[in-house]
Design a protein around this motif. Structure first.
Motif, PDB file in Angstrom:
ATOM      1  N   ARG A   1       0.981  -1.237   0.111  1.00 27.71           N
ATOM      2  CA  ARG A   1      -0.146   0.040  -0.023  1.00 27.71           C
ATOM      3  C   ARG A   1       0.413   1.483   0.471  1.00 27.71           C
ATOM      4  NH1 ARG A   1      -5.251   0.641   3.723  1.00 27.71           N
ATOM      5  NH2 ARG A   1      -6.268   2.577   2.313  1.00 27.71           N
ATOM      6  N   MET A   2       0.393   2.117  -0.451  1.00 28.84           N
ATOM      7  CA  MET A   2       1.655   3.441  -0.662  1.00 28.84           C
ATOM      8  C   MET A   2       1.059   4.336   1.065  1.00 28.84           C
ATOM      9  SD  MET A   2       3.544   3.360  -2.904  1.00 28.84           S
ATOM     10  CE  MET A   2       3.956   4.982  -4.196  1.00 28.84           C
ATOM     11  N   PHE A   3       1.497   5.737   1.195  1.00 25.51           N
ATOM     12  CA  PHE A   3       0.712   6.196   1.247  1.00 25.51           C
ATOM     13  C   PHE A   3       2.134   7.489   1.920  1.00 25.51           C
ATOM     14  CE2 PHE A   3      -0.254   2.527   4.287  1.00 25.51           C
ATOM     15  CZ  PHE A   3      -1.138   3.235   5.044  1.00 25.51           C
ATOM     16  N   ASP A   4       0.917   8.902   1.965  1.00 23.81           N
ATOM     17  CA  ASP A   4       1.585  10.255   1.463  1.00 23.81           C
ATOM     18  C   ASP A   4       2.049  10.483   2.972  1.00 23.81           C
ATOM     19  OD1 ASP A   4       1.587  10.578  -1.148  1.00 23.81           O
ATOM     20  OD2 ASP A   4      -0.541  10.531  -0.946  1.00 23.81           O
ATOM     21  N   SER A   5       3.272  10.717   3.562  1.00 26.52           N
ATOM     22  CA  SER A   5       3.653  11.332   4.599  1.00 26.52           C
ATOM     23  C   SER A   5       4.459  12.765   4.360  1.00 26.52           C
ATOM     24  CB  SER A   5       4.635  10.383   5.003  1.00 26.52           C
ATOM     25  OG  SER A   5       5.853  11.473   6.023  1.00 26.52           O
ATOM     26  N   VAL A   6       3.952  13.461   5.639  1.00 25.59           N
ATOM     27  CA  VAL A   6       4.910  15.218   5.365  1.00 25.59           C
ATOM     28  C   VAL A   6       5.852  15.395   6.907  1.00 25.59           C
ATOM     29  CG1 VAL A   6       4.434  17.646   5.581  1.00 25.59           C
ATOM     30  CG2 VAL A   6       3.084  16.047   4.168  1.00 25.59           C
ATOM     31  N   ILE A   7       6.785  15.670   6.548  1.00 26.97           N
ATOM     32  CA  ILE A   7       8.163  15.740   7.878  1.00 26.97           C
ATOM     33  C   ILE A   7       8.618  16.597   7.559  1.00 26.97           C
ATOM     34  CG2 ILE A   7      10.040  13.994   6.650  1.00 26.97           C
ATOM     35  CD1 ILE A   7      10.020  13.144   9.486  1.00 26.97           C
ATOM     36  N   VAL A   8       9.007  17.528   8.818  1.00 25.06           N
ATOM     37  CA  VAL A   8       9.927  18.377   8.841  1.00 25.06           C
ATOM     38  C   VAL A   8      11.178  18.352   9.356  1.00 25.06           C
ATOM     39  CG1 VAL A   8       9.924  20.555   9.998  1.00 25.06           C
ATOM     40  CG2 VAL A   8       7.314  20.235   8.871  1.00 25.06           C
ATOM     41  N   ILE A   9      12.308  18.808   9.096  1.00 28.05           N
ATOM     42  CA  ILE A   9      13.184  18.082   9.733  1.00 28.05           C
ATOM     43  C   ILE A   9      14.292  20.061   9.847  1.00 28.05           C
ATOM     44  CG2 ILE A   9      15.539  17.574   9.559  1.00 28.05           C
ATOM     45  CD1 ILE A   9      14.360  15.630   7.692  1.00 28.05           C
ATOM     46  N   GLN A  10      14.342  20.004  11.238  1.00 28.27           N
ATOM     47  CA  GLN A  10      14.809  21.217  11.640  1.00 28.27           C
ATOM     48  C   GLN A  10      16.467  21.092  12.322  1.00 28.27           C
ATOM     49  OE1 GLN A  10      11.873  22.645  14.260  1.00 28.27           O
ATOM     50  NE2 GLN A  10      11.627  24.157  12.535  1.00 28.27           N
ATOM     51  N   PRO A  11      17.569  20.932  12.290  1.00 31.01           N
ATOM     52  CA  PRO A  11      19.382  20.635  11.703  1.00 31.01           C
ATOM     53  C   PRO A  11      19.047  21.322  12.629  1.00 31.01           C
ATOM     54  CG  PRO A  11      18.963  20.878  10.241  1.00 31.01           C
ATOM     55  CD  PRO A  11      17.220  21.218  10.101  1.00 31.01           C
ATOM     56  N   TRP A  12      19.189  22.254  13.238  1.00 30.33           N
ATOM     57  CA  TRP A  12      19.801  22.972  14.377  1.00 30.33           C
ATOM     58  C   TRP A  12      19.310  22.946  15.347  1.00 30.33           C
ATOM     59  CZ3 TRP A  12      16.297  24.480  10.404  1.00 30.33           C
ATOM     60  CH2 TRP A  12      15.529  25.367  10.731  1.00 30.33           C
ATOM     61  N   LEU A  13      17.729  22.626  15.261  1.00 32.78           N
ATOM     62  CA  LEU A  13      17.313  22.150  16.388  1.00 32.78           C
ATOM     63  C   LEU A  13      17.284  20.460  16.764  1.00 32.78           C
ATOM     64  CD1 LEU A  13      14.087  24.762  16.346  1.00 32.78           C
ATOM     65  CD2 LEU A  13      16.019  24.621  17.349  1.00 32.78           C
ATOM     66  N   PHE A  14      18.178  19.611  16.599  1.00 33.00           N
ATOM     67  CA  PHE A  14      17.634  18.593  15.942  1.00 33.00           C
ATOM     68  C   PHE A  14      16.360  18.191  16.398  1.00 33.00           C
ATOM     69  CE2 PHE A  14      22.020  19.411  18.587  1.00 33.00           C
ATOM     70  CZ  PHE A  14      22.522  19.556  16.796  1.00 33.00           C
ATOM     71  N   SER A  15      15.601  19.060  15.673  1.00 36.34           N
ATOM     72  CA  SER A  15      14.215  17.638  15.559  1.00 36.34           C
ATOM     73  C   SER A  15      13.747  17.510  13.956  1.00 36.34           C
ATOM     74  CB  SER A  15      13.391  19.766  15.727  1.00 36.34           C
ATOM     75  OG  SER A  15      12.261  19.086  15.606  1.00 36.34           O
ATOM     76  N   LYS A  16      12.994  16.789  13.816  1.00 39.49           N
ATOM     77  CA  LYS A  16      12.766  15.754  13.190  1.00 39.49           C
ATOM     78  C   LYS A  16      11.006  15.484  14.101  1.00 39.49           C
ATOM     79  CE  LYS A  16      15.098  12.813  11.579  1.00 39.49           C
ATOM     80  NZ  LYS A  16      16.457  11.166  11.217  1.00 39.49           N
ATOM     81  N   LYS A  17       9.986  15.595  12.455  1.00 47.32           N
ATOM     82  CA  LYS A  17       8.526  15.362  12.998  1.00 47.32           C
ATOM     83  C   LYS A  17       8.089  15.219  11.978  1.00 47.32           C
ATOM     84  CE  LYS A  17       4.865  17.267  15.637  1.00 47.32           C
ATOM     85  NZ  LYS A  17       4.431  18.765  16.323  1.00 47.32           N
ATOM     86  N   LEU A  18       7.046  14.186  12.677  1.00 44.22           N
ATOM     87  CA  LEU A  18       6.122  13.371  11.525  1.00 44.22           C
ATOM     88  C   LEU A  18       4.875  14.197  11.936  1.00 44.22           C
ATOM     89  CD1 LEU A  18       4.773  11.282   8.985  1.00 44.22           C
ATOM     90  CD2 LEU A  18       4.516   9.878  10.836  1.00 44.22           C
ATOM     91  N   LEU A  19       4.285  14.941  10.210  1.00 39.52           N
ATOM     92  CA  LEU A  19       3.490  15.506  10.608  1.00 39.52           C
ATOM     93  C   LEU A  19       2.145  14.805  10.623  1.00 39.52           C
ATOM     94  CD1 LEU A  19       4.503  18.781   9.188  1.00 39.52           C
ATOM     95  CD2 LEU A  19       4.403  18.169  11.885  1.00 39.52           C
ATOM     96  N   GLU A  20       2.183  14.252   8.519  1.00 42.85           N
ATOM     97  CA  GLU A  20       1.375  13.172   8.144  1.00 42.85           C
ATOM     98  C   GLU A  20       1.696  12.494   7.584  1.00 42.85           C
ATOM     99  OE1 GLU A  20      -0.381  15.498   4.845  1.00 42.85           O
ATOM    100  OE2 GLU A  20      -0.275  17.652   6.677  1.00 42.85           O
TER     101      GLU A  20
END
Length: 136
Positions: free
Chosen positions: A112-131
């Protein structure tokens, strides 16, 4: 008008034209752009793997809460398995936002296929899955 002034105005005019006129490969500031060579891009494939892992963790957390209130279904507790990222776009925001189309294997063995949205903010060491949503 002196030669120096003429040269300055000419250079200023060329600069304005270069900034205002979009090239064929440019995108609008803040716009999405395609990521090339997705299947061989290790970074993009790892982002896809991360998205599936985060989705599975979110589902397990939800199911853990529901299981304490109701029955537990073994099929529901089985996680999705990452196959590959099929396509990707990126957008520069406060960090980099990636739009990924990810192929997974479901617990019953179907793809199955999924659409995903992720935001990366390297200076905050942040990686967040939004969708993370199935493709209809």
């Amino acid at each position: 008008m002196s030669k120096v002034s003429l040269v300055r105005w000419s250079l200023l005019g060329l600069l304005v034209i270069a900034v205002v006129t979009p090239s064929a490969k440019s995108t609008l500031l803040g716009g999405k752009s395609d990521v090339g060579n997705v299947r061989t891009n290790i970074e993009i494939q790892e982002l896809g793997r991360y998205c599936v892992k985060q989705f599975n963790l979110q589902q397990q957390s939800k199911q853990g809460n529901e299981a304490s209130n109701a029955r537990t279904d073994a099929a529901v507790l089985s996680p999705l398995k990452f196959s590959r990222v099929e396509s990707a776009q990126k957008q520069v925001v406060a960090g980099t936002k990636y739009y990924l189309r990810i192929a997974v294997t479901q617990p019953d063995g179907t793809s199955r296929m999924f659409d995903s949205v992720i935001v990366i903010q390297p200076w905050l060491f942040s990686k967040k899955l939004l969708e993370f949503t199935p493709v209809a």
